[in-house]
Design a protein around this motif. Sequence first.
Motif, PDB file in Angstrom:
ATOM      1  N   GLY A  83       0.809  -1.215   0.000  1.00 35.22           N
ATOM      2  CA  GLY A  83       0.000   0.000   0.000  1.00 35.22           C
ATOM      3  C   GLY A  83       0.835   1.255   0.000  1.00 35.22           C
ATOM      4  N   LEU A  84       1.925   1.239   0.764  1.00 34.21           N
ATOM      5  CA  LEU A  84       2.813   2.408   0.805  1.00 34.21           C
ATOM      6  C   LEU A  84       3.534   2.598  -0.522  1.00 34.21           C
ATOM      7  N   ASN A  85       4.031   1.499  -1.084  1.00 32.55           N
ATOM      8  CA  ASN A  85       4.790   1.596  -2.333  1.00 32.55           C
ATOM      9  C   ASN A  85       3.923   2.075  -3.488  1.00 32.55           C
ATOM     10  N   ALA A  86       2.645   1.700  -3.470  1.00 34.82           N
ATOM     11  CA  ALA A  86       1.727   2.127  -4.524  1.00 34.82           C
ATOM     12  C   ALA A  86       1.136   3.509  -4.237  1.00 34.82           C
ATOM     13  N   ASP A  87       1.487   4.062  -3.077  1.00 32.96           N
ATOM     14  CA  ASP A  87       0.978   5.376  -2.651  1.00 32.96           C
ATOM     15  C   ASP A  87      -0.550   5.384  -2.587  1.00 32.96           C
ATOM     16  N   ARG A  88      -1.135   4.275  -2.148  1.00 34.91           N
ATOM     17  CA  ARG A  88      -2.589   4.163  -2.052  1.00 34.91           C
ATOM     18  C   ARG A  88      -3.072   4.160  -0.607  1.00 34.91           C
ATOM     19  N   LEU A  89      -2.167   3.853   0.340  1.00 30.07           N
ATOM     20  CA  LEU A  89      -2.519   3.667   1.737  1.00 30.07           C
ATOM     21  C   LEU A  89      -2.305   4.951   2.526  1.00 30.07           C
ATOM     22  N   GLU A  90      -3.276   5.278   3.369  1.00 29.17           N
ATOM     23  CA  GLU A  90      -3.159   6.454   4.225  1.00 29.17           C
ATOM     24  C   GLU A  90      -3.769   6.138   5.591  1.00 29.17           C
TER      25      GLU A  90
END
Length: 241
Positions: A83-90
């Motif tokens: 999620g972090l690598n895809a910049d989708r997780l917050e």
Amino acid sequence: MIPWLLADDPFPPVERSLAQPNGLLAASRHLDADLLVAAYEQGIFPWYSEADPVLWWSPDPRMVLFTAEFVARRSLVRRIRAGLNADRLEVRLDADFATTMRECAAPRRGQDGTWITEEMFDAYCELHRRDLAHSVEVFVDGRRIGGLYGVALGRMFFGESMFSIEPDASKIALAALVRLLLLEKVPMLDCQQETSHLASLGARAIARAQFCSHVAAAVRRPPVDWPRLRERPVTDLLRAY
């Protein structure tokens, strides 16, 4: 028999809790923010259904998570990193406390109702307005997929409930909370009840006397500066995994 608490009555000593059901201490007709604070400071929490009076508990042993002992399993770490690598997780702190409580209150599979009554909802939202209750919420592509909420007094955090719409979402919220608490030198998170799910994350049972002794000291320490924490990028704390 357990005592029936009238307005302004103090809680009985936790040592008077029943052995069966484990930890049942007292009952009352009402619940409000002030009563919640008094309860948590003594290692007591409410748990009841809508048809019951308010029931107050202090089980022995008590399930806790020492923040230094949190277990992030490989599958959870992979999900966080993806999620972090895809910049989708917050991950957000106190983005919408009331909505998080409502999500936690939604009936689970196989359940007809919820133990989070409207009275509880109002009381915990009042604690949130006093900066004594907080939520951690997980978003993917801007959509809320999980979270948790609890009560924060001094350097103690009392976990209340979690929810997940997608797999591992509540675990991600817990992972972020643990990193926050470690940074703020909060060594213990109360989990209340023993479950295999919590045990898989590193939680363990300790004697009630040990728990209450820790709480008595921790709640009197200078409180965590939650407004300051809300201003920092909470998501980045997950990079520690």
